[in-house]
Design a protein around this motif. Structure first.
Motif, PDB file in Angstrom:
ATOM      1  N   THR A 137       0.829  -1.273   0.050  1.00 39.05           N
ATOM      2  CA  THR A 137      -0.158  -0.106   0.107  1.00 39.05           C
ATOM      3  C   THR A 137       0.665   1.262   0.127  1.00 39.05           C
ATOM      4  O   THR A 137       0.778   2.032  -0.726  1.00 39.05           O
ATOM      5  N   ARG A 138       1.697   1.518   0.783  1.00 46.21           N
ATOM      6  CA  ARG A 138       2.424   2.667   1.089  1.00 46.21           C
ATOM      7  C   ARG A 138       3.360   2.890  -0.139  1.00 46.21           C
ATOM      8  O   ARG A 138       3.453   3.869  -0.665  1.00 46.21           O
ATOM      9  N   ALA A 148       0.985   3.824  -3.350  1.00 45.45           N
ATOM     10  CA  ALA A 148       0.254   5.039  -2.957  1.00 45.45           C
ATOM     11  C   ALA A 148       1.129   6.181  -3.096  1.00 45.45           C
ATOM     12  O   ALA A 148       0.988   7.220  -3.904  1.00 45.45           O
ATOM     13  N   THR A 149       2.473   6.115  -2.586  1.00 43.27           N
ATOM     14  CA  THR A 149       3.301   7.056  -2.293  1.00 43.27           C
ATOM     15  C   THR A 149       3.890   7.260  -3.897  1.00 43.27           C
ATOM     16  O   THR A 149       4.153   8.399  -4.463  1.00 43.27           O
ATOM     17  N   ALA A 195       1.271   9.313  -5.721  1.00 41.42           N
ATOM     18  CA  ALA A 195       1.077  10.557  -5.474  1.00 41.42           C
ATOM     19  C   ALA A 195       2.382  11.464  -5.722  1.00 41.42           C
ATOM     20  O   ALA A 195       2.090  12.550  -5.957  1.00 41.42           O
ATOM     21  N   THR A 226      -0.793  15.665  -0.190  1.00 42.17           N
ATOM     22  CA  THR A 226      -1.260  14.153  -0.280  1.00 42.17           C
ATOM     23  C   THR A 226      -0.098  13.247  -0.538  1.00 42.17           C
ATOM     24  O   THR A 226       0.081  12.065   0.034  1.00 42.17           O
ATOM     25  N   CYS A 244       0.409  10.215   2.028  1.00 38.87           N
ATOM     26  CA  CYS A 244       0.552   8.738   1.505  1.00 38.87           C
ATOM     27  C   CYS A 244       1.871   8.067   2.275  1.00 38.87           C
ATOM     28  O   CYS A 244       1.777   6.751   2.325  1.00 38.87           O
ATOM     29  N   ALA A 290      -4.920   5.013   2.439  1.00 37.56           N
ATOM     30  CA  ALA A 290      -4.118   5.555   1.316  1.00 37.56           C
ATOM     31  C   ALA A 290      -5.180   5.678  -0.047  1.00 37.56           C
ATOM     32  O   ALA A 290      -4.882   6.762  -0.604  1.00 37.56           O
ATOM     33  N   LEU A 305      -7.045   8.831   0.552  1.00 34.68           N
ATOM     34  CA  LEU A 305      -6.332  10.110   0.043  1.00 34.68           C
ATOM     35  C   LEU A 305      -6.179  10.446  -1.292  1.00 34.68           C
ATOM     36  O   LEU A 305      -6.315  11.645  -1.431  1.00 34.68           O
ATOM     37  N   LEU A 306      -6.007   9.490  -2.042  1.00 32.52           N
ATOM     38  CA  LEU A 306      -5.746   9.668  -3.551  1.00 32.52           C
ATOM     39  C   LEU A 306      -7.117  10.230  -4.146  1.00 32.52           C
ATOM     40  O   LEU A 306      -7.237  10.910  -4.990  1.00 32.52           O
TER      41      LEU A 306
END
Length: 507
Positions: free
Chosen positions: A39-40, A43-44, A47, A115, A119, A128, A131-132
């Motif tokens: 996930t991290r 998502a990062t 972002a 964001t 993330c 996450a 957030l997107l």
């Protein structure tokens, strides 16, 4: 005249506008489908790509761009740097109209940055992804140049933010989330009514066409401005429609509070400037004394409430009421100086309050409490965290040389320039509110960082983790940068603001 300046459809810069919305939407979908372990990273990554894309519109800036000055006699008003205008629902004359200019660009970059930091900070899969999704709605709001499209993007953030608070918040998260939704829905109804009044009367929802000297009847402008201003006051939130905010911030997870304070509140103040003042300038002039009075009441009320708060997140939340009061005061002056103060105040608040919520969230998560009565002595137990908290608090109280100074100081200057007994009185009261802001932040530092260390303070780790430095350092550096060089935010705002306010306004 604006249509003569529109570039051919689907040029590279225009594809960039679409990518700003598509990339985070795809990221949210992919994060939702992939295993939680990734996930991290995923998502990062999405972002980060979106943040890079958010910076790129500056490359399309016109050659005549000036960091410091503009003479209205030099030529036509500034048009959007990039503009994409495509037929959408032709039977209703709706357009998919996006654009970037000097007013929206800093907020677009701020949204991409916060964001990305959030993330990188969270490990929770569903959070996450949301957030997107929130990023899509916020960026769309800042990009939209059609009133109906603006309304739709404005509403996209409602359910994701509800889910963030209700799904990952504190013990009273569901009540706080319901309160957030009820207030926001009420504002949405008012916004829709205001949009329909303007579109029905003008025959178009195109913000480029509607901005500036208006041909709408005065009565229509007054009705439209009242509806739109109330709607944006709920979102900002502006006193006395702010009561949902402390509960939402107190119960929201750390990243939820950062996004809520950093960019979601800015949708309200941006809408007040771009939409309410832009399409109904005579209505804004009619309401400006009332807006100025409400702004100063918010500044004083927010400060007095903060002086009595004993919970960290609620104190920071109520401080936003005062800071948004300075933003509203700048807008109420209807001058270029005042609205520039509001714009830089928006960015400063996003940077500083985002940092404050990161810090108090870390304190609350480690100590298990946010009570000022149980937290003391952080200078001894967690010196780095205490130092960062001191920096953020001093920036938020408006110390010269840091980002928080410019918006508050020049909102007062704009009120003085407006002249007359009312505006001079409002300027004095606002300046007193600034002094009270310093008082409650110094009280916060005395209670939390000084004195004998409490058992709760000893639970805080003495070091700051790598992820925390990654999330916090950019906000610290940008707070310093904007404080030293506010032209980073204001460099290309004079021309669009002259167009927005019309000819003959105060400089």
């Amino acid at each position: 005249m604006y249509r003569d300046y529109v570039e051919p459809a689907w040029s590279a810069p225009q594809i960039l506008l679409i990518a700003l919305l598509v990339v985070p939407a795809l990221g949210a979908l992919l994060v939702a489908l992939l295993p939680a372990a990734r996930t991290r990273l995923v998502a990062t990554a999405f972002a980060a790509v979106t943040f890079v894309l958010s910076v790129l519109p500056v490359l399309a800036r016109p050659d005549e761009f000036s960091w410091f000055a503009y003479d209205p006699g030099d030529g036509p008003p500034m048009l959007p740097w990039i503009e994409l205008d495509l037929p959408w629902v032709t039977s209703l004359r709706l357009e998919f109209h996006l654009g970037v200019d000097g007013v929206s660009y800093p907020l677009i970059v701020l949204t991409g940055l916060l964001t990305l930091l959030c993330c990188a900070y969270t490990k929770k899969k569903g959070l996450a992804a949301l957030l997107l999704v929130l990023e899509v709605g916020v960026l769309g709001t800042f990009l939209a140049l059609d009133l109906i499209l603006f309304f739709l993007f404005f509403e996209v953030v409602l359910l994701p933010m509800y889910a963030v608070i209700a799904g990952w918040g504190g013990a009273n998260r569901r009540a706080a989330a319901r309160k957030f939704v009820l207030y926001t829905l009420a504002g949405s109804v008012l916004l829709l009514l205001g949009v329909l009044v303007v579109v029905t009367e003008a025959g178009t929802g195109d913000l480029v066409t509607l901005t500036g000297p208006s041909e709408l009847p005065l009565t229509t402008q007054c009705i439209a401005f009242a509806l739109l201003a109330l709607a944006f006051a709920v979102k900002a939130p502006l006193w006395p429609l702010h009561t949902w905010l402390p509960d939402a911030h107190t119960e929201a997870p750390t990243v939820g509070s950062v996004i809520l304070a950093g960019v979601l509140l800015k949708m309200g103040t941006y809408g007040l400037i771009r939409v309410a003042v832009g399409v109904a300038p005579d209505g804004a002039a009619w309401a400006s004394p009332v807006l100025g009075i409400l702004a100063t009441v918010a500044i004083i009320a927010g400060a007095l409430i903060c002086l009595r708060q004993t919970e960290l997140k609620r104190l920071i939340a109520y401080s936003s009421v005062g800071h948004m009061g300075f933003v509203l005061l700048g807008v109420a002056t209807l001058s270029v100086t005042g609205i520039q103060a509001a714009l830089v105040g928006n960015i400063a608040h996003g940077l500083i309050t985002g940092l404050l919520f990161f810090l108090v969230g870390a304190i609350k998560d480690s100590a298990g409490t946010g009570s000022l009565n149980q937290l003391s002595g952080l200078r001894e137990t967690a010196p780095r965290l205490a130092g960062l908290l001191g920096f953020a608090a001093i920036a938020s109280l408006g110390l010269p040389g840091l980002a928080g100074f410019w918006g508050e100081a020049f909102a007062v200057v704009a009120a003085v320039q407006r002249g007359g007994p009312l505006w001079l009185t409002l300027a004095v009261v606002a300046a007193i509110g600034g002094a009270l802001t310093a008082a409650y932040f110094l009280r916060l530092l005395r209670r939390v960082t000084h004195g004998p260390a409490t058992p709760e303070a000893h639970t805080l780790p003495p070091a700051v983790t790598g992820i925390q430095w990654l999330a916090w350092a950019p906000l610290v550096l940008l707070t310093l940068a904007v404080g030293v060089a506010p032209s980073l935010v204001l460099g290309d705002t004079i021309q669009p603001l002259i167009t927005l306010l019309g000819v003959g306004v105060q400089p």
